[in-house]
Write a protein that holds these residues in place. Structure first.
Motif, PDB file in Angstrom:
ATOM      1  N   LYS A  37       0.844  -1.189   0.000  1.00  0.00           N
ATOM      2  CA  LYS A  37       0.000   0.000   0.000  1.00  0.00           C
ATOM      3  C   LYS A  37       0.887   1.249   0.000  1.00  0.00           C
ATOM      4  N   VAL A  38       0.657   2.122  -0.987  1.00  0.00           N
ATOM      5  CA  VAL A  38       1.442   3.347  -1.128  1.00  0.00           C
ATOM      6  C   VAL A  38       0.472   4.502  -1.317  1.00  0.00           C
ATOM      7  N   THR A  39       0.787   5.670  -0.760  1.00  0.00           N
ATOM      8  CA  THR A  39      -0.095   6.827  -0.908  1.00  0.00           C
ATOM      9  C   THR A  39       0.595   7.945  -1.681  1.00  0.00           C
ATOM     10  N   ALA A  40      -0.221   8.729  -2.368  1.00  0.00           N
ATOM     11  CA  ALA A  40       0.268   9.880  -3.128  1.00  0.00           C
ATOM     12  C   ALA A  40      -0.605  11.085  -2.801  1.00  0.00           C
ATOM     13  N   PRO A  41      -0.023  12.288  -2.788  1.00  0.00           N
ATOM     14  CA  PRO A  41      -0.819  13.487  -2.533  1.00  0.00           C
ATOM     15  C   PRO A  41      -1.784  13.764  -3.678  1.00  0.00           C
ATOM     16  N   VAL A  42      -2.817  14.539  -3.388  1.00  0.00           N
ATOM     17  CA  VAL A  42      -3.873  14.832  -4.362  1.00  0.00           C
ATOM     18  C   VAL A  42      -3.893  16.324  -4.677  1.00  0.00           C
ATOM     19  N   TYR A  43      -4.027  16.632  -5.962  1.00  0.00           N
ATOM     20  CA  TYR A  43      -4.060  18.026  -6.425  1.00  0.00           C
ATOM     21  C   TYR A  43      -5.457  18.380  -6.915  1.00  0.00           C
ATOM     22  N   SER A  44      -5.909  19.581  -6.595  1.00  0.00           N
ATOM     23  CA  SER A  44      -7.206  20.061  -7.064  1.00  0.00           C
ATOM     24  C   SER A  44      -6.999  21.133  -8.122  1.00  0.00           C
ATOM     25  N   HIS A  45      -7.485  20.874  -9.339  1.00  0.00           N
ATOM     26  CA  HIS A  45      -7.394  21.886 -10.388  1.00  0.00           C
ATOM     27  C   HIS A  45      -8.363  23.031 -10.115  1.00  0.00           C
ATOM     28  N   LEU A  46      -9.442  22.728  -9.384  1.00  0.00           N
ATOM     29  CA  LEU A  46     -10.387  23.781  -9.034  1.00  0.00           C
ATOM     30  C   LEU A  46      -9.736  24.783  -8.083  1.00  0.00           C
ATOM     31  N   GLU A  47      -9.073  24.265  -7.049  1.00  0.00           N
ATOM     32  CA  GLU A  47      -8.425  25.129  -6.066  1.00  0.00           C
ATOM     33  C   GLU A  47      -7.005  25.510  -6.465  1.00  0.00           C
ATOM     34  N   TYR A  48      -6.488  24.853  -7.511  1.00  0.00           N
ATOM     35  CA  TYR A  48      -5.148  25.158  -8.025  1.00  0.00           C
ATOM     36  C   TYR A  48      -4.090  24.935  -6.947  1.00  0.00           C
ATOM     37  N   ASP A  49      -4.277  23.876  -6.147  1.00  0.00           N
ATOM     38  CA  ASP A  49      -3.376  23.638  -5.027  1.00  0.00           C
ATOM     39  C   ASP A  49      -3.496  22.192  -4.561  1.00  0.00           C
ATOM     40  N   ILE A  50      -2.522  21.762  -3.764  1.00  0.00           N
ATOM     41  CA  ILE A  50      -2.554  20.449  -3.126  1.00  0.00           C
ATOM     42  C   ILE A  50      -3.650  20.449  -2.064  1.00  0.00           C
ATOM     43  N   LEU A  51      -4.379  19.340  -1.961  1.00  0.00           N
ATOM     44  CA  LEU A  51      -5.393  19.190  -0.917  1.00  0.00           C
ATOM     45  C   LEU A  51      -4.712  18.583   0.300  1.00  0.00           C
TER      46      LEU A  51
END
Length: 315
Positions: free
Chosen positions: A165-179
């Motif tokens: 199990k590996v995790t990756a950060p999530v980006y929001s194009h709506l907020e134009y930033d990392i969540l």
């Protein structure tokens, strides 16, 4: 099909490539509208003539890798855990990388020997806006220095080592930033598709990087694809996408670009061309386009946004 003995690639016309299609996969095309990006046309013909043959080729490569894994286990008399096959997809902003990645994810998941396909975009490994602002590089978002490359390499190393199990950060194009409170979890995939503008980059990020072990994102790829197009077409696609977003996503009060929702078409075009010339074009010319010939396969698009020819690296 033309062959050049002095070139690393075989150039294949669209017509020749389409002969490798596979009719039994056509049942997967019933919801193609959910696969393509804004202002990126995607037709049944494009999928059957370009992406179905590509999924067949990739299946052959993955099957060969799985066979090599079995042979190694037999030789060692042990049971080493199978590691995922990693496919990298690179190319300019607005070229259609995300569409290519989503279509391949759908088609590759239909093959019985590798049904678990994970898709990760490198947008999630951009530094948060607050960090970019601290570094004074907010206007260079998308350039190599705007990514947390160390974290991306650690992620790929964990995937390639077979970690469950590996995790990756999530980006929001709506907020134009990392969540900050969201993570994408990858669990024991057969294939991982990694999509991003600079995934084939090998140039050191800064002088001291030359004193560190030379490990690059592309070192973890088993196969890589570069989605290519003429710069003039890329600019037009970017402008049209910006204008479409101004009429749709930018209208949301939660959008980082909500401030541009009131612009007219003419103002939107002027603003979008400014962004292209100040940010996207330099990034394309300095960092993205030079990596094109490091790819295993180059998809060459025409002005209509459809693939017109392909270059496959000789093996």
């Amino acid at each position: 099909m033309t062959r050049n003995n002095y070139a690393p690639y075989i150039t294949i016309t669209r017509e020749e490539w389409a002969k490798r299609s596979d009719d039994p996969m056509l049942h997967l095309l019933k919801d193609i509208d959910a696969l393509h990006g804004l202002n990126e046309p995607l037709t049944t013909e494009e999928i059957t003539q370009i992406y179905v043959p590509l999924s067949r080729l990739l299946n052959l490569y993955v099957t060969a890798a799985q066979g090599l894994h079995t042979a190694t286990n037999s030789f060692l008399g042990s049971q080493i855990h199978k590691v995922p096959y990693i496919i990298g997809i690179a190319g300019s902003v607005a070229v259609g990388k995300s569409t290519t990645a989503r279509v391949l994810q759908r088609l590759l998941s239909a093959w019985p020997n590798h049904p678990r396909i994970a898709l990760v975009t490198t947008d999630g490994f951009l530094y948060p806006n607050r960090v970019l602002e601290q570094k004074g590089i907010m206007n260079r978002k998308g350039f190599p220095e705007s990514y947390d490359i160390r974290r991306l390499i650690q992620f790929l190393a964990s995937v390639k080592s077979g970690k469950g199990k590996v995790t990756a950060p999530v980006y929001s194009h709506l907020e134009y930033d990392i969540l900050p409170n969201e993570l994408q979890t990858i669990e024991s995939p057969d294939i991982v598709i990694v999509e991003g503008v600079n995934v084939l980059q090998v140039r050191p990020r800064h002088p001291q990087a030359q004193r560190e072990p030379a490990i690059f994102v592309s070192d973890f790829f088993d196969f890589s694809i570069y989605v290519d197009a003429e710069e003039k077409d890329l600019q037009e696609w970017y402008v049209e996408r910006f204008k479409s977003l101004r009429r749709t996503a930018f209208q949301s009060p939660d959008s980082y670009f909500h401030r541009y929702a009131h612009l007219s078409d003419e103002e939107s075009e002027f603003f979008a061309r400014g962004i292209w010339n100040e940010i996207n074009k330099p990034n394309l010319e300095l960092n993205i386009m030079p990596t094109r010939f490091r790819a295993s396969l180059i998809l060459e698009k025409g002005s209509h946004h459809f693939v017109q020819s392909l270059k496959l690296r000789k093996t």
